[in-house]
Design a protein around this motif. Structure first.
Motif, PDB file in Angstrom:
ATOM      1  N   GLN A 153     -37.269  19.664  36.934  1.00  0.00           N
ATOM      2  CA  GLN A 153     -37.615  18.401  36.731  1.00  0.00           C
ATOM      3  C   GLN A 153     -37.252  18.178  35.260  1.00  0.00           C
ATOM      4  OE1 GLN A 153     -42.157  17.536  35.638  1.00  0.00           O
ATOM      5  NE2 GLN A 153     -42.048  15.879  37.455  1.00  0.00           N
ATOM      6  N   TYR A 154     -37.174  18.995  34.399  1.00  0.00           N
ATOM      7  CA  TYR A 154     -36.818  18.938  33.007  1.00  0.00           C
ATOM      8  C   TYR A 154     -35.409  18.651  32.813  1.00  0.00           C
ATOM      9  CZ  TYR A 154     -35.582  19.909  28.107  1.00  0.00           C
ATOM     10  OH  TYR A 154     -35.066  19.877  26.897  1.00  0.00           O
ATOM     11  N   PHE A 155     -34.556  19.426  33.606  1.00  0.00           N
ATOM     12  CA  PHE A 155     -32.965  19.334  33.542  1.00  0.00           C
ATOM     13  C   PHE A 155     -32.537  18.108  34.399  1.00  0.00           C
ATOM     14  CE2 PHE A 155     -33.290  23.788  32.126  1.00  0.00           C
ATOM     15  CZ  PHE A 155     -32.832  23.631  31.182  1.00  0.00           C
ATOM     16  N   ALA A 157     -33.931  15.431  36.012  1.00  0.00           N
ATOM     17  CA  ALA A 157     -34.614  14.285  35.503  1.00  0.00           C
ATOM     18  C   ALA A 157     -34.486  13.724  34.235  1.00  0.00           C
ATOM     19  CB  ALA A 157     -36.153  14.220  36.286  1.00  0.00           C
ATOM     20  N   HIS A 158     -35.129  14.642  33.413  1.00  0.00           N
ATOM     21  CA  HIS A 158     -35.440  13.946  31.858  1.00  0.00           C
ATOM     22  C   HIS A 158     -34.086  14.324  31.363  1.00  0.00           C
ATOM     23  CE1 HIS A 158     -39.714  13.581  32.198  1.00  0.00           C
ATOM     24  NE2 HIS A 158     -39.878  14.757  32.909  1.00  0.00           N
ATOM     25  N   GLN A 159     -33.129  15.292  31.241  1.00  0.00           N
ATOM     26  CA  GLN A 159     -31.953  15.424  30.603  1.00  0.00           C
ATOM     27  C   GLN A 159     -30.622  14.929  31.196  1.00  0.00           C
ATOM     28  OE1 GLN A 159     -31.787  17.033  27.569  1.00  0.00           O
ATOM     29  NE2 GLN A 159     -34.146  17.269  27.517  1.00  0.00           N
ATOM     30  N   LEU A 160     -30.703  15.085  32.686  1.00  0.00           N
ATOM     31  CA  LEU A 160     -29.437  14.620  33.381  1.00  0.00           C
ATOM     32  C   LEU A 160     -29.656  13.152  33.963  1.00  0.00           C
ATOM     33  CD1 LEU A 160     -28.122  17.685  35.259  1.00  0.00           C
ATOM     34  CD2 LEU A 160     -27.408  17.005  32.799  1.00  0.00           C
ATOM     35  N   GLY A 161     -30.964  12.852  34.087  1.00  0.00           N
ATOM     36  CA  GLY A 161     -31.370  11.598  34.499  1.00  0.00           C
ATOM     37  C   GLY A 161     -30.837  11.472  35.926  1.00  0.00           C
ATOM     38  N   TRP A 162     -30.641  12.284  36.839  1.00  0.00           N
ATOM     39  CA  TRP A 162     -29.973  12.190  38.254  1.00  0.00           C
ATOM     40  C   TRP A 162     -31.180  11.646  39.189  1.00  0.00           C
ATOM     41  CZ3 TRP A 162     -26.678  17.512  38.879  1.00  0.00           C
ATOM     42  CH2 TRP A 162     -25.752  17.409  37.949  1.00  0.00           C
ATOM     43  N   VAL A 163     -32.243  12.326  38.869  1.00  0.00           N
ATOM     44  CA  VAL A 163     -33.473  11.710  39.859  1.00  0.00           C
ATOM     45  C   VAL A 163     -34.539  11.390  39.152  1.00  0.00           C
ATOM     46  CG1 VAL A 163     -32.632  13.359  41.677  1.00  0.00           C
ATOM     47  CG2 VAL A 163     -34.204  14.052  39.819  1.00  0.00           C
ATOM     48  N   ASP A 164     -35.553  10.658  39.558  1.00  0.00           N
ATOM     49  CA  ASP A 164     -36.870  10.470  39.094  1.00  0.00           C
ATOM     50  C   ASP A 164     -37.806  11.462  38.685  1.00  0.00           C
ATOM     51  OD1 ASP A 164     -35.902   7.633  38.841  1.00  0.00           O
ATOM     52  OD2 ASP A 164     -37.091   7.162  40.664  1.00  0.00           O
ATOM     53  N   PRO A 165     -38.453  11.739  37.686  1.00  0.00           N
ATOM     54  CA  PRO A 165     -39.364  12.930  37.645  1.00  0.00           C
ATOM     55  C   PRO A 165     -40.396  13.008  38.452  1.00  0.00           C
ATOM     56  CG  PRO A 165     -39.582  11.409  35.877  1.00  0.00           C
ATOM     57  CD  PRO A 165     -38.403  10.995  36.722  1.00  0.00           C
ATOM     58  N   ASN A 166     -40.888  11.648  38.866  1.00  0.00           N
ATOM     59  CA  ASN A 166     -42.000  11.717  40.099  1.00  0.00           C
ATOM     60  C   ASN A 166     -41.774  10.849  41.261  1.00  0.00           C
ATOM     61  OD1 ASN A 166     -43.985  13.136  38.084  1.00  0.00           O
ATOM     62  ND2 ASN A 166     -44.113  11.210  36.951  1.00  0.00           N
TER      63      ASN A 166
END
Length: 309
Positions: A153-155, A157-166
């Protein structure tokens, strides 16, 4: 074959009764009073609490409550939630399809990727790529699922922004990709190791040397003779793994905010909603029993020497 299936179905009955009774007993002996908890810190007349328990059947002995649950279950009634008065079947109908999609996504990922890299490594045992597979799978086995989930989730979603965290309430297939990969990572490691070991062992078998000596094409030797005999232990594991994915989705669904069975069970345990927990576990038990039967029948397809009289 028909007699074997009928015998296996009869054997499922005591397994089903024993497993559901065990879960029902665990919820029965949990400390706390779910009816009293509805009032919170307010003072409630004990007579009102006794009346509510009588209406809900919670004043009956354990065996009587379990019998009432079985009777309702075979009539399609999973019970009623104490706090909301909502039928448990509605809660299951809302949560179970999402978890089924997540588990099937993880299962397909496990089968395709796990078997592929297992075959890739097993055909060249004791080489660099084989040792790399063993290191990778050992890493996946060693890292807890909640750690892997938070890292993914960190890499991604938050870092790369490829997917939503939730995951949203719709839980479409694209949103379930990352949770499915996290959920299926442990199973993938076991499938890859099983496939690699089985492939490496069968490559040294006499029937493989005979097939090569007959001049059969390499594609047929590997795709037909080697794969069919090597997949039996893998299929055995995969048969029980689908139920394990359904039950193991609790942690993954909590990390990615998936509104599935895991969160429903967690919330039910917090509020001591025994009917919800038992109803969901009952469905998972049925999935286990059905998949184990299908695996046994699939043995005869993979190995012609196996026949069920």
């Amino acid at each position: 074959m028909g007699r074997y299936v009928a015998r296996r179905l009869l054997q499922m009955i005591p397994v089903f009764l024993g497993s559901t009774m065990l879960v029902f007993a665990m919820m029965y002996v949990l400390p706390g009073d779910p009816v009293r908890a509805l009032a919170g810190e307010q003072t409630v007349d004990p007579a009102q609490i006794a009346a509510m328990k009588k209406d809900l059947g919670l004043d009956l002995p354990f065996w009587h409550q379990y019998w009432n649950y079985l009777v309702g279950l075979f009539q399609g009634d999973f019970g009623t939630e104490i706090a909301s008065g909502r039928p448990v079947s509605e809660t299951i109908a809302d949560a179970f399809p999402i978890t089924i999609r997540l588990a099937l996504f993880a299962f397909v990922f496990t089968v395709l990727v796990g078997i592929s890299i297992g075959v890739f490594a097993g055909l060249k045992a004791d080489t660099l790529r084989d040792r790399g597979l063993l290191v990778l799978t050992l890493l996946l086995i060693s890292v807890p699922s909640f750690v892997l989930g938070f890292l993914a989730q960190y890499f991604f979603a938050h870092q790369l922004g490829w997917v939503d965290p939730n995951v949203s309430a719709e839980a479409n297939w694209g949103e379930l990709l990352l949770p499915a990969v996290v959920l299926g990572s442990l199973s993938l490691a076991y499938v890859a190791r099983l496939t690699r070991t089985s492939i490496a062992e069968n490559l040294r078998a006499d029937y493989m040397r005979t097939a090569v000596a007959k001049g059969l094409p390499r594609r047929r030797v590997i795709g037909v003779h080697l794969m069919r005999n090597s997949m039996i232990p893998v299929v055995t594991f995969l048969g029980t793994d689908l139920g394990a994915l359904l039950g193991g989705a609790v942690v993954t669904e909590g990390i990615f905010n998936v509104q599935g069975v895991g969160r429903a069970v967690f919330g039910a345990l917090q509020h001591r909603e025994g009917a919800t927990v038992v109803g969901i576990v009952t469905l998972i038990v049925i999935v286990y029993l059905v998949t184990s039967l299908l695996v046994d029948l699939l043995y005869a397809v993979l190995d012609p020497r196996i026949r069920y009289a």
